[in-house]
Structure formats: structure tokens, C-alpha cells
Motif scaffolding. Structure first.
Motif, short mmCIF file in Angstrom:
data_model
loop_
_atom_site.label_atom_id
_atom_site.label_comp_id
_atom_site.label_asym_id
_atom_site.label_seq_id
_atom_site.Cartn_x
_atom_site.Cartn_y
_atom_site.Cartn_z
N ASP A 378 -7.77 -89.17 -4.64
CA ASP A 378 -8.56 -88.12 -4.00
C ASP A 378 -8.64 -86.85 -4.84
N GLY A 379 -8.11 -86.91 -6.04
CA GLY A 379 -8.20 -85.76 -6.94
C GLY A 379 -7.19 -84.67 -6.69
N SER A 380 -6.29 -84.83 -5.71
CA SER A 380 -5.38 -83.75 -5.34
C SER A 380 -4.21 -83.59 -6.31
N ASP A 381 -3.78 -84.69 -6.94
CA ASP A 381 -2.62 -84.63 -7.84
C ASP A 381 -2.86 -85.55 -9.04
N PRO A 382 -3.75 -85.17 -9.94
CA PRO A 382 -4.06 -86.06 -11.07
C PRO A 382 -2.86 -86.30 -11.98
N HIS A 383 -2.01 -85.30 -12.17
CA HIS A 383 -0.83 -85.45 -13.02
C HIS A 383 0.08 -86.54 -12.45
N GLY A 384 0.37 -86.47 -11.16
CA GLY A 384 1.22 -87.47 -10.54
C GLY A 384 0.56 -88.84 -10.47
N TYR A 385 -0.75 -88.85 -10.22
CA TYR A 385 -1.48 -90.11 -10.12
C TYR A 385 -1.41 -90.88 -11.43
N ALA A 386 -1.58 -90.19 -12.56
CA ALA A 386 -1.55 -90.86 -13.86
C ALA A 386 -0.21 -91.53 -14.13
N ARG A 387 0.85 -91.01 -13.50
CA ARG A 387 2.20 -91.54 -13.71
C ARG A 387 2.66 -92.46 -12.59
N SER A 388 1.81 -92.73 -11.64
CA SER A 388 2.23 -93.45 -10.44
C SER A 388 2.17 -94.96 -10.58
N PHE A 389 1.66 -95.45 -11.69
CA PHE A 389 1.42 -96.89 -11.83
C PHE A 389 2.60 -97.59 -12.47
N ALA A 390 2.86 -98.82 -12.01
CA ALA A 390 3.94 -99.60 -12.58
C ALA A 390 3.67 -99.94 -14.04
N LEU A 391 2.42 -100.23 -14.36
CA LEU A 391 2.04 -100.51 -15.75
C LEU A 391 1.28 -99.33 -16.31
N HIS A 392 1.74 -98.86 -17.46
CA HIS A 392 1.08 -97.74 -18.13
C HIS A 392 1.43 -97.83 -19.61
N ALA A 393 0.93 -96.92 -20.40
CA ALA A 393 1.21 -96.91 -21.83
C ALA A 393 1.17 -95.48 -22.34
N LEU A 394 1.94 -94.63 -21.72
CA LEU A 394 1.92 -93.23 -22.12
C LEU A 394 2.51 -93.02 -23.51
N ASP A 395 3.14 -94.06 -24.06
CA ASP A 395 3.70 -93.97 -25.40
C ASP A 395 2.97 -94.87 -26.39
N THR A 396 1.69 -95.14 -26.13
CA THR A 396 0.96 -96.10 -26.96
C THR A 396 0.66 -95.54 -28.34
N THR A 397 0.02 -96.32 -29.18
CA THR A 397 -0.12 -96.01 -30.60
C THR A 397 -1.15 -94.94 -30.89
N PRO A 398 -1.02 -94.25 -32.05
CA PRO A 398 -2.02 -93.25 -32.41
C PRO A 398 -3.44 -93.81 -32.48
N ALA A 399 -3.59 -95.05 -32.91
CA ALA A 399 -4.94 -95.63 -33.02
C ALA A 399 -5.61 -95.68 -31.66
N LEU A 400 -4.84 -96.04 -30.64
CA LEU A 400 -5.41 -96.10 -29.31
C LEU A 400 -5.67 -94.70 -28.78
N ARG A 401 -4.79 -93.76 -29.10
CA ARG A 401 -5.01 -92.39 -28.68
C ARG A 401 -6.29 -91.82 -29.26
N ALA A 402 -6.61 -92.26 -30.47
CA ALA A 402 -7.83 -91.77 -31.12
C ALA A 402 -9.07 -92.42 -30.57
N GLY A 403 -8.92 -93.41 -29.69
CA GLY A 403 -10.08 -94.03 -29.08
C GLY A 403 -10.73 -95.07 -29.96
N ARG A 404 -9.96 -95.71 -30.86
CA ARG A 404 -10.54 -96.71 -31.74
C ARG A 404 -11.03 -97.90 -30.93
#
Length: 404
Positions: A378-404
Motif C-alpha cells: 500500500d506504499g506506507s512502508d516501502p523500506h520495510g516492504y523491501a526487506r519483508s520477503f523470505a527470498l531477496h538479494a540485497l547483497d547481490t553482485t555489482p553487475a546486477l546492481r548496474a542493471g546489466r
């Protein structure tokens, strides 16, 4: 197609509302959801707003992006996620300020699997998850742009099955119209794409549709009418007129099933989708068959207007894509979610244009939605929402961060 009704422009407080730039180059991809742009350009809606729209079909989203940024295109039928990636500088280049004038559609994308997987009995989401986790040859899935809607739907759907989209399978970028050829050649095992290319693959016996994007998120945002912030700054009357033209065209298409059928016929032409009518019309009408013998009318099929609900540039829609960029490590840090959305989404221009046409607008720029995994956005807590998932990759590689 029926002759559209005339639309009377309103006078704006700053004087004349005449477009500062009456002749525009508009980019589009050969996808069914470009419908309102094509109808606006060819059926008199643009002319009623003092505009001439020259349509330019693009071969890839990357090419469309580059031409939008270098000024060859004034505006374009565009992926929601592409706009935000470019604006934030994670779209494969430096940050460039882009703008969302309006939503063009909701729903109506699809995930297809190959004939090989079909022969192996991988014909359900559960079977696919088992196939991935049991090992064997690693599967490769195609999407249309690294930060685009199709990548986000594919990643979200796979994660809802317990499949990590960046670690358990491979992901590659393929232009929409080339999906079937890549599947046929065995280079990919599945894809997520917009219509008519999913239906076209099914019609040609090249696999089956396993999931629709509206099953992931009923009423999800999809394509937008995008331009640069500079365009909005220099040509605000033109931007309003363009919104009015496309919004009136979208309303016209959804006035009747006959108008939808006429639109499908128009889109099938060589200048637009260059695809058989039989691959375009059924799913544009909401009628699906998946290649496994199942047929249904989807209550959440393609929405081009829906009384304006498909067109309002909700702040929460833009924010959602940023939460997914953060979830998958495309963004290294959390942006100012609401602040960025307020920069990109041209709510004031849209509301002015909608008011001129008598199209209702929701009072709130945020909306609430329930997605396939049971999460509510609902847009109320985007910071928490991004971290709420069991599967994520907040530590993924620089290539993916660059949007390759």
C-alpha cells in the motif's frame, strides 16, 4: 473503427492551452498494450487536441530508452520499471530525469514454458519448483529488460514458489518479438513477455502459458506514457494535450467489445504488431487458452482505461518498482521512495487532463493491493516492504546492481 467523439479542451490559468510543440515523435514496442497510443495517433484523438503523433516502432526497450534520452523520441510507450531505473541511474547508464505522464494499462503479461518442459510433465508451478530444486540442467528464463516489468514479474513469481530468481536459475534479456524464436531454438526454457507474443507462442505449438501477470498481482501497473522531465518543463501544454489524446483513446477502446475488436484489427497491421489477428484479439478481449487444454475468461485481463483506474499514475505504483530494485540488489541503498515517486509521477498534469475529459480520479495517490504470496502493498512502508520477503538479494553482485 467508430468515429471518436470530439473533445473540447479547457483554457488553463496560464493562458492558451495550445500545444507548444504540436508535432511529436512517439516510440512504441510491438505489443498489444500500445493500443491506446496507436489509436490516439491514427483515429483522430490526437488531432482533436491539436497534435500530430508520428509513431516509431522500436526493436528493443534499450533502443527505445536511448532514443527517448537523446531526443529522437518526444515520448514513448514504456516499461514502468525502465523509467525508474533510468531516473535512478541503474538502467545501464547515468541517471536521467524521466517522467510518467500516465499509465497505459494494467495486467495482461504472461509467463510461458517450453515444449521440452511440457513433455517432461513440468506443467504446474509446483512441478517447476521441484524441477529446479532437484538439480539437473540449469534452466534459463528470458525477460525483456533487466529492470523492466517482465523481469520483476518473473522474479516475484519464481520467489513465490521458493525459487531464487538470481541464484537458482539464469535470466537473460530478449526483445519481446524474439521470444518464440529463442524458445524454438532451445536457448531458453521459458519467458515472461507482453502480448501477443505469449499467445503467439501457444498458437504455434511453442510451449504453454503457465501463469499470467494478473495472477501475480491483479490490477498491476504495466506500461506507461513516458517522457523526459525536460519535455514536461518546456512543453507542459503539449504534455497535457498528449495525456488527453491517449486517455480519450483508451476510453474509446473500452466503450464496447466492437471497439476492442476493431483495435485488434488495427494493431495486427504491418506498421504496428505485424502479428496474426488470432494471436492478438482473444487475450485483448480477456479470453485465454493456455496450450494445455484450459480456456477461461479472465476478469483481470487487459485494462486500458477502467474508468481511469488504469491510467492514474499512482505514487505507490512507482514506489513498488523501487522496492523490488532494492529487494534484488539492483539498488545498493534505499532511495527516498516517496520523494522520487513525486518527482517522476506527473499527477498534477494527469489530473488536469483527466478533468478536461470528465474522467474520474482517485483522491489518494496510493492504493492497496494483495499479491500472489499474500503480501499487501500500500506504499506506507516501502523500506520495510523491501526487506519483508523470505527470498531477496540485497547483497547481490555489482553487475546486477548496474542493471546489466
Amino acid at each position: 473503427m467508430n468515429t471518436p467523439l470530439p473533445t473540447l479542451p479547457l483554457a488553463w490559468v496560464n493562458g492558451s492551452d495550445a500545444p507548444e510543440k504540436p508535432c511529436l515523435n512517439i516510440g512504441f514496442m510491438a505489443l498489444t498494450d500500445c493500443a491506446s497510443v496507436v489509436v490516439a495517433a491514427t483515429q483522430g484523438f490526437a488531432q482533436q487536441q491539436g497534435l500530430t503523433l508520428n509513431l516509431h516502432r522500436q526493436a528493443s526497450w534499450a533502443g527505445l530508452r536511448d532514443r527517448l534520452l537523446n531526443g529522437e523520441l518526444d515520448a514513448a510507450h514504456c516499461l514502468y520499471g525502465l523509467v525508474y531505473a533510468v531516473h535512478l541511474g541503474v538502467g545501464g547508464g547515468p541517471a536521467n530525469a524521466l517522467a510518467v505522464l500516465m499509465g497505459l494499462n494494467q495486467n495482461a503479461q504472461a509467463i510461458n514454458l517450453s515444449p521440452t518442459l511440457q513433455r517432461q510433465g513440468v506443467t504446474s508451478a509446483e512441478a517447476l519448483a521441484r524441477r529446479v530444486h532437484q538439480g539437473g540442467a540449469r534452466l534459463t528464463f528470458a525477460q525483456t529488460f533487466p529492470t523492466g516489468t517482465h523481469a520483476m514479474w518473473l522474479y516475484y513469481w519464481l520467489a513465490s514458489l521458493g525459487v531464487h530468481p538470481l541464484r537458482d536459475v539464469d535470466s537473460v534479456v530478449v526483445p519481446p518479438a524474439q521470444m518464440r524464436a529463442h524458445l524454438q531454438a532451445g536457448r531458453i526454457d521459458g519467458f515472461c513477455v507482453g502480448e501477443p507474443w505469449s499467445a503467439d507462442a501457444v498458437a504455434e505449438g511453442q510451449g504453454f502459458t503457465l501463469a499470467t501477470s494478473q495472477a501475480i498481482w491483479p490490477g498491476h501497473p504495466e506500461k506507461v506514457l513516458a517522457c523526459t522531465q525536460d519535455f514536461v518543463t518546456h512543453y507542459p501544454n503539449t504534455a497535457r494535450a498528449l495525456i488527453r489524446a491517449v486517455l480519450a483513446a483508451a476510453r474509446f477502446i473500452e466503450q464496447s467489445q466492437d471497439n476492442r475488436r476493431g483495435t485488434a484489427q488495427l494493431l495486427s497491421g504491418s506498421a504496428y504488431l505485424d502479428s496474426p489477428l488470432g494471436s492478438i484479439q482473444p487475450r485483448l478481449l480477456g479470453d485465454y487458452q493456455d496450450g494445455l487444454g484450459n480456456r477461461w475468461h479472465d476478469p483481470h485481463g487487459l485494462r486500458l482505461f477502467d474508468q481511469g483506474r488504469a491510467n492514474l499514475p499512482y505514487l505507490s505504483d512507482g514506489m513498488w518498482f523501487m522496492t523490488q530494485f532494492r529487494r534484488w540488489g539492483i539498488l545498493r541503498d534505499d532511495p527516498d521512495y516517496l520523494g522520487v515517486a513525486r518527482q517522476v509521477q506527473q499527477l498534477t498534469l494527469y489530473r488536469e487532463a483527466a478533468q478536461a475529459l470528465g474522467v474520474p480520479c482517485a483522491y489518494s495517490p496510493l492504493r492497496s493491493s494483495l499479491l500472489i504470496d499474500g503480501s499487501r502493498w500500500d506504499g506506507s512502508d516501502p523500506h520495510g516492504y523491501a526487506r519483508s520477503f523470505a527470498l531477496h538479494a540485497l547483497d547481490t553482485t555489482p553487475a546486477l546492481r548496474a542493471g546489466r
